[in-house]
Design an enzyme around this catalytic site. Structure first.
Site, mmCIF file in Angstrom:
data_model
loop_
_atom_site.group_PDB
_atom_site.id
_atom_site.type_symbol
_atom_site.label_atom_id
_atom_site.label_comp_id
_atom_site.label_asym_id
_atom_site.label_seq_id
_atom_site.Cartn_x
_atom_site.Cartn_y
_atom_site.Cartn_z
ATOM 1 N N GLU A 8 0.824 -1.212 0.000
ATOM 2 C CA GLU A 8 0.000 0.000 0.000
ATOM 3 C C GLU A 8 0.857 1.260 0.000
ATOM 4 O O GLU A 8 0.681 2.137 0.835
ATOM 5 C CB GLU A 8 -0.957 0.004 1.196
ATOM 6 C CG GLU A 8 -2.024 -1.055 1.145
ATOM 7 C CD GLU A 8 -3.085 -0.779 0.095
ATOM 8 O OE1 GLU A 8 -3.347 0.402 -0.165
ATOM 9 O OE2 GLU A 8 -3.590 -1.759 -0.474
ATOM 10 N N ASP A 9 1.819 1.311 -0.902
ATOM 11 C CA ASP A 9 2.630 2.511 -1.096
ATOM 12 C C ASP A 9 3.581 2.843 0.040
ATOM 13 O O ASP A 9 4.140 3.927 0.068
ATOM 14 C CB ASP A 9 1.754 3.746 -1.340
ATOM 15 C CG ASP A 9 1.115 3.691 -2.700
ATOM 16 O OD1 ASP A 9 1.754 3.167 -3.606
ATOM 17 O OD2 ASP A 9 -0.019 4.170 -2.843
#
Lengths: 1154, 321
Positions: free
Chosen positions: A768-769
């Site tokens: 998630e980044d």
């Protein structure tokens, strides 16, 4: 607007086109593209980036203020009309401060620190006559009377910073890179946002809610402001005006204005029978009403005339003359009626009718409200002018009222002198209040604006810039329409296509592009004379039929009809020639609308325009020698303008041009050439390298995020006393720069660091980044930031006493607590301060209302202390302590407390491509992958960030920076810069990489740091400029076990700042109910919230009590304690019962055995 | 379970040796060994670095902790570090880290008195111990052309009237705790490539094709012998395992023309030191530390913790006890 090459036409007639081009080729010098980029920095140099604000304010303070005062220059007492006051001259002085009666020069930095307003006195020369009971007294003259203080915009012509060079600015404590364009009010930097509005005094044809075609015009003159609407309803045309109670048939209005016969109207409308046919229902309508003469029409309108019941208004409109007055003064107020000659107004109405009918016959003739050419931007000068006018008028009426009051008194002790009673406070306070609250509440102009000003946030250098270019919308945000939010083609080059917020304001709030200028009002007189000289036939000389004769075009100046011209193109060309020659202002726009058969000339303020290079038959007027002269400093931007090489075009005039993007693309039809394509972006979007390779929303995200990035704020950042300052310890300039970065000064005040990034998956803490960071990099200072917070303490003054300095006790048991404090009770700079430490101590009088006579030694004091509340376990440092007097003239002490933070898990970072992510984990350097050159990344980014985001620009940035570090040259990535050489091409970058022994695709062969074996894939690795954003876990993380509770409900408090609990809300509760976790609900909603033991009477069901002393349980209703049970329920529940009881409702509890 | 002996006898061949740079081959061992050596060099060879700063006067533009951070990152000559004590387990000073066995004291006094900006550098740091001083780059071979210009590492710049006075204490530490204690600027290794050129096949190529093969590699691995016009390997170690040549050869339709393998048991190390320890000493210290670590493992042989800590590995080390 037509852009680019006209390929189509050339392809159709190759032979003809070739011949034409050939001729030019022979005649013109050898055509080669001239690099016109140098014009941009030159433009920025002469103009600054906020010239529109400065120009607008300068116009107000030098010209407009004089007009306002002149228009209201006479004040006469109603009581004695011999008593009067006349303003002769007005001027605004230099910024100064008056302290204890001494006027001192002042600079903005003093104001910021001392919480003062940066303002200059408004001086007037007055002539006045005090008239004394019938005696004739000669008028007296007084010069330089101060009527108030005007806040001064920084860097405007009246500012002390005006025209100063870098060194002088440094001496004044000012940052040379600061753009100015804002005000300092009570120590706060306030900017007046640019307001977007529909243009005034222009006919707008559109459809109303019912789908009826309407023509509306917002007339605004110095006297009135009214909206006139013509509506076509069921084929009949009506007039809608606020002054009439209901809609009025248009033919009645025409008759009331003196056009009694239908023939006249039809004649004016033009010979084409279809227009007459469209008017027929309206004419019938009129005759059905039985109105044939002007008298009848006026009588009809008089009945419709809205009577103003308000006594206030009836006073003002004593001589409004009924319906005729309305038609004269309010109906299309822009057209002034002299001696009851309504000819011009009739012509105007007919033009409106004709445009409506055109729209009825052909839907394309509808105007687009979102078209930028139909919009005006209201800048600080305009808003300040409105405010000043209102306040000035208020001051004058106040003066009259006060004088009347004084003169009314039968006995006066002193001689009456009207000049003594000019109040300075009205204007000063009014201006200050509006600027600091942002409320522009002017009843006189029916204006009620909120949030017109904003505090310039100094989160980052770019954020401050962003405020100067921000345009706040005319519509309220709740409207769910897409039209005004959509990107307009006419926005090209004027408004930034990227920079807009996300969410409800999306597309409504806009930002100016780099080279945009906003015009100020221009004198109309010379233009009218010029037009007449160029052969415009005046409207008054035209017969009705000639108005729409097909052989000539209407000439409109600022929305009103000037006359007609038989050769409109020739007329427009000559006007433009005159403008290029400097005979009329650069910002006058001339544009021929063939469809409407009109030539529009505009000289009003608020139009957006931009400079373009003029081309003659496709050949640029700027030649190599011009640019060389510019380089040698012989020329500047103004000389280009003066010599007609460059001109400003507004959106409407762009419609008459064919603009080529590059010189090479110009054809013989080209009239203008763009200076540089990247100037269509604004300041914030200009920071993105290779934005033209990114997916569009990514650029928009970056525009919002660039404003949250930490970095350097200004050169004077360490001398500022803002409430909160975020700084980066080692900010860098981006390896991959753009031209905008250099122009704005982002390379000098950067907000980020060049991190070596490996795009790979690592450790699983990067989903998630999230990014994985190298601990050694953090040790060495990557992402380290300083957070400075201001804490204030005040020594309050009371009637006869005041709070005092206090010397802290050094007694053994106090020593530790007071160790930060100096002998004056203030923490000394350089001391390390922790959570709960004491940083301020003062003496407060125990009794504030002590009498005057009390001996100082009799006043008793008690100490009052302030403790520092910071993150627990963190050590901050007292950076600076400053003493100054605040707004109420109390001594206030400001402490800047500095906290240096290194990145931790959860801190937010972002690249310049809208790719934000939090730090997922921090890993030792030896565990990080390494290349055989010994390069080890600073952070690892997950490759899943790329496919869905499509930020190709980021990949090119990586390649470019990698090539940049290897060859030692900053690479460029300006938007659309590849053809003109302002962005490096990927091929060239790859060649550089290969030259320095890297693979052309930027991928490296890496070894695992954990096992020492090669990684399975080649890793895309190189430097990317990373920004640290202001959101840090330290400021957000929160947990609580036991803690404070609210007073009335005994439930835990809410919010991190109050050390509150985490609420199990309704939805969470629903989940637990659905799951059947009843004990958990019981615990969360009562045990850990507000449990309370109550005594319930089983008989009456009401709450009883337990006698504290006797331990006896009693029901107060039954007066005994026989049937009492004790049970637990939430305190809030008990409170509810009691509240209900207080409303005479009896809540009863029925208990069952458990 | 009878443990077979995995003992090998790695060989080291030194190629290049300067004070702060070393290049050597490590042969006849595997990646775990090479990587262990690399990791220890980066993170566990002790050095001395400034750890505690007491600021007396600081009127410079930089904050106290800013200067302290900068001071910490200055490399100090740390030949003594191996024999010094960690202050946490120093008996002489009960671990408060102020005694001569575990710490070195530094003083810095600087004040700018004229109009010119004064650069306070690492040379202004006065050490109480002449063996522990800021690293001097001026006389090193890889240094600057004019030693006069090189005034050490800038700490802060002072303008007229500003002053910096402080006392700093340097302590022993390892890179694992903070990067300032890491003696290595660069430690990296690569597998030694083995490049085979199929001479017969190569003969079939024209000169142009040969040059295109040679130029396909971003680094200068191959060359054409000007006399024989044969493709030969100029510098196998310049090969970065980028596969470009192999791809090229494949594209030419001549697979097998060039074959490249990585030797699994041969490593080429590059070590650059920060100057705290000489590169050669860094390697020796690393081996020493590695030995100590292995000793620690062996000593915890019979303990239960040993089993817990090392699990099967522990059993393996004991030779299947």
């Amino acid at each position: 607007m037509v852009m680019g090459v006209m390929e189509g036409s050339d392809a159709l007639h190759p032979s003809q086109g070739m011949r034409e081009v050939d001729k030019q080729f022979l005649a013109a010098p050898v055509k080669s593209a001239v690099d016109k980029f140098q014009l941009v920095p030159e433009f920025i140099k002469v103009r600054g980036l906020v010239k529109e604000h400065l120009d607008s304010f300068n116009y107000f303070i030098t010209t407009d203020i004089k007009k306002i005062v002149e228009a209201n220059n006479f004040v006469r007492c109603t009581f004695d009309d011999k008593v009067y006051l006349r303003y002769l001259k007005v001027s605004v002085g230099k910024p100064s401060v008056v302290k204890d009666g001494i006027t001192d020069e002042m600079n903005p930095q003093q104001c910021r620190l001392g919480e003062m307003t940066y303002s200059a006195p408004i001086c007037v020369d007055i002539e006045y006559c005090n008239g004394s009971y019938g005696h004739i007294v000669h008028p007296q003259v007084k010069k330089g009377v101060v009527i108030g203080r005007m806040p001064i915009m920084l860097r405007s012509s009246h500012c002390v910073l005006f025209g100063k060079d870098e060194e002088e600015l440094a001496k004044l404590g000012e940052c040379p890179l600061d753009p100015g364009g804002y005000f300092v009010v009570k120590g706060n930097e306030k900017v007046i946002l640019i307001q977007e509005q529909l243009s005034k005094n222009r006919i707008i044809i559109d459809k109303d809610k019912k789908g009826c075609i309407q023509a509306s015009i917002m007339s605004s003159t110095s006297m009135t402001k009214a909206k006139t609407t013509l509506v076509m309803e069921k084929e009949k045309i009506y007039l809608n005006l606020n002054s009439f109670t209901s809609k009025v048939p248009i033919m009645v209005v025409m008759k009331a204005m003196g056009m009694e016969t239908d023939q006249e109207v039809v004649q004016m409308l033009g010979r084409d029978p279809q227009y007459a046919a469209l008017l027929l229902p309206s004419m019938e309508d009129c005759s059905n009403l039985g109105i044939y003469t002007r008298k009848q029409a006026l009588a009809f309108l008089d009945k419709k005339h809205r009577k103003w019941n308000n006594s206030n208004n009836s006073n003002n409109r004593k001589d409004d003359g009924g319906a005729l007055g309305v038609l004269r003064d309010i109906f299309i107020a822009t057209i002034q009626v002299k001696d009851d000659d309504f000819h011009r107004k009739c012509a105007y109405v007919v033009v409106m009718l004709r445009r409506m009918m055109d729209a009825y016959l052909n839907k394309d003739a509808l105007d687009d409200k979102d078209y930028i050419g139909n919009k005006r931007l209201e800048l600080s000068g305009t808003l300040m002018a409105l405010l000043f006018e209102d306040l000035f008028k208020t001051m004058n009426t106040g003066l009259v009222a006060y004088s009347d009051n004084l003169l009314n008194k039968s006995s006066r002790s002193t001689k009456f002198d009207i000049s003594q009673h000019i109040s300075r406070e009205d204007i000063t306070n009014g201006l200050e209040r509006s600027l600091s609250t942002g409320n522009w509440n002017l009843a006189r102009f029916k204006m009620d604006k909120k949030g017109a000003t904003q505090i310039v946030s100094r989160l980052s250098f770019i954020a401050a810039y962003g405020y100067m270019t921000k345009i706040s919308p005319q519509f309220e945000k709740s409207r769910k329409v897409s039209g005004p939010r959509a990107l307009q083609p006419s926005q090209w080059g004027m408004l930034c296509p990227c920079d807009t917020p996300e969410g409800e304001q999306c597309g409504l709030v806009k930002n100016l592009s780099l080279m945009t200028h906003v015009t100020t009002d221009e004198e109309e007189g010379p233009i009218i004379t010029l037009c007449t000289n160029l052969g415009v036939e005046d409207l008054s000389l035209l017969s009705g039929e000639e108005l729409h004769s097909p052989s000539s075009y209407l000439i409109m100046l600022n929305g009103s009809i000037l006359g007609k011209h038989r050769r409109p193109q020739l007329f427009a060309t000559s006007m433009r020639k005159l403008r290029r020659a400097g005979k009329i202002s650069d910002f006058v726009s001339v544009h021929v609308n063939e469809k409407q058969r009109c030539v529009y000339i505009a000289s009003d303020g608020g139009r957006v325009c931009r400079p373009l290079v003029i081309a003659d038959n496709g050949v640029s007027r700027i030649k190599h020698h011009h640019m060389k002269e510019l380089k040698d400093g012989i020329r500047n931007f103004d000389s280009f303008l003066r010599e007609g090489l460059i001109e400003y075009l507004d959106v409407n005039e762009e419609n008459n041009t064919l603009i080529a993007l590059y010189e090479g693309e110009a054809t013989s039809d080209t009239t203008h050439i763009e200076i540089e394509p990247f100037t269509i972006l604004g300041v914030c979007a200009g920071l993105i390298p290779f934005p033209h390779h990114n997916q569009s929303p990514r650029n928009t995200y970056q525009c919002a995020m660039g404003k949250q990035a930490m970095g350097n704020i200004a050169y004077n950042q360490l001398c500022r006393m803002d409430t909160l300052i975020y700084l980066l310890v080692y900010p860098q300039r981006p390896l991959l720069t753009t031209r905008t970065i250099e122009l704005v000064g982002y390379d000098k005040l950067g907000a980020g660091q060049n991190a070596t990034v490996a795009v790979m998956s690592y450790s699983g803490y990067d989903i998630e980044d999230a990014i994985v960071m190298n601990k050694s990099s953090l040790d060495r200072g990557f992402g380290r930031c300083i957070v400075m917070k201001r804490h204030t303490a005040v020594y309050q003054k009371y009637a006869n006493t005041s709070e005092q300095f206090s010397t802290p006790s050094r007694a053994p048991h106090d020593r530790e607590r007071n160790q930060l404090l100096d002998n004056d009770g203030l923490a000394s700079p350089g001391e390390i301060i922790r959570h709960q430490d004491l940083y301020f101590q003062k003496l407060v009088p125990e009794n504030a209302n002590i009498s005057v006579n009390a001996h100082p030694s009799n006043i008793k004091y008690r100490p009052s202390r302030q403790t520092y509340k910071g993150a627990e376990g963190e050590a901050a440092v007292v950076d600076r302590v400053a003493l100054c007097s605040d707004k109420r003239n109390n001594l206030s002490v400001k402490f800047m407390i500095r906290h240096t933070r290194r990145p931790e898990v959860g801190d937010k970072f972002s690249s310049r491509h809208g790719q934000k992510g939090v730090c997922g984990t921090i890993v030792q350097q030896e565990d990080f992958p390494f290349s055989e050159r010994g390069i080890c990344p600073d952070l690892i980014m997950n490759p899943h960030g790329f496919p869905s985001r499509m930020t190709v620009g980021k990949m090119i940035e990586l390649l470019g920076s990698k090539a940049g570090v290897s060859c030692g040259r900053f690479h460029f990535g300006s938007a659309f810069g590849e053809p003109s050489g302002h962005a490096d091409k990927v091929e060239d970058i790859s060649a550089t990489l290969v030259k320095h022994g890297f693979c052309y695709n930027g991928k490296d062969f890496l070894y695992s740091g954990i096992t020492g074996t090669p990684l399975q894939a080649y890793i895309f690795m190189g430097p990317i400029y990373y920004q640290k954003l202001k959101h840090m876990v330290m400021d957000k993380m929160h947990a609580r076990g036991m803690g404070p509770r609210q007073l009335i409900t005994r439930q835990p408090t809410e919010g991190r700042s109050k050390n509150g609990g985490l609420r199990v809300g309704e939805m969470e509760r629903d989940c637990l109910i659905a799951y059947g976790a009843s004990n958990l609900i019981y615990e969360r909603l009562m045990i850990s919230s507000d449990p309370f033991e109550v005594q319930v009477c089983r008989k009456c069901g009401l709450l009883g009590y337990e006698n504290h002393k006797t331990k006896a349980k009693v029901c107060s209703t039954c007066k005994n304690g026989d049937n009492i049970s004790s049970m637990k329920l939430p305190y809030a529940c008990k409170l509810l019962f009691q509240e209900i009881q207080s409303m005479n409702i009896v809540p009863k509890l029925t208990l069952a055995d458990s | 379970m009878e443990g077979a002996s995995y003992q090998r006898f790695p060989k080291v061949k030194i190629r290049e040796l300067k004070d702060d740079y070393a290049k050597f081959e490590l042969r006849e061992t595997d990646a775990s060994m090479a990587n262990a050596l690399r990791r220890v060099m980066i993170a566990e060879v002790p050095t001395i670095a400034i750890d505690l700063v007491e600021i007396e006067v600081n009127s410079s533009v930089l904050g106290d902790e800013f200067i302290a951070h900068r001071l910490g990152l200055i490399p100090l000559t740390s030949e003594r570090a191996m024999s010094m004590r960690f202050s946490r387990d120093c008996d002489a000073c009960d671990g408060d880290g102020q005694c001569e066995f575990c710490s070195v004291e530094f003083h810095l006094r600087a004040k700018c008195i004229n109009d010119q900006t004064l650069d306070v550098t690492s040379k202004d740091l006065y050490s109480s111990d002449h063996t522990v001083v800021p690293v001097d780059f001026s006389d090193s071979s890889s240094g600057f052309e004019n030693p006069e210009d090189q005034r050490g590492i800038t700490i802060v710049k002072l303008r007229k009237g500003q002053e910096l006075r402080l006392r700093a204490i340097a302590r022993k530490g390892i890179g694992k705790d903070h990067a300032k204690w890491s003696p290595a600027a660069t430690v990296t290794f690569m597998y030694e490539p083995e490049i085979h050129i199929n001479e017969e096949m190569m003969e079939t190529l024209s000169l142009e094709e040969k040059t295109s093969v040679v130029e396909s590699s971003p680094t200068k691995v191959f060359g054409i012998n000007p006399h024989t016009q044969q493709v030969e390997v100029v510098d196998p170690e310049a090969y970065t395992y980028d596969d470009e040549v192999l791809k090229k050869v494949e594209a030419m339709g001549k697979p097998g023309l060039v074959e490249i393998y990585a030797k699994e048991d041969s490593f080429i190390f590059t070590v650059e030191s920060t100057g705290a320890v000489k590169a050669s000493q860094l390697l020796l210290n690393a081996i020493e530390v590695l030995k100590q670590k292995l000793d620690a493992v062996r000593l915890s042989e019979d303990t239960v913790e040993g089993d817990d800590q090392f699990g099967e590995l522990g059993a393996h080390m004991r030779g299947g006890g």
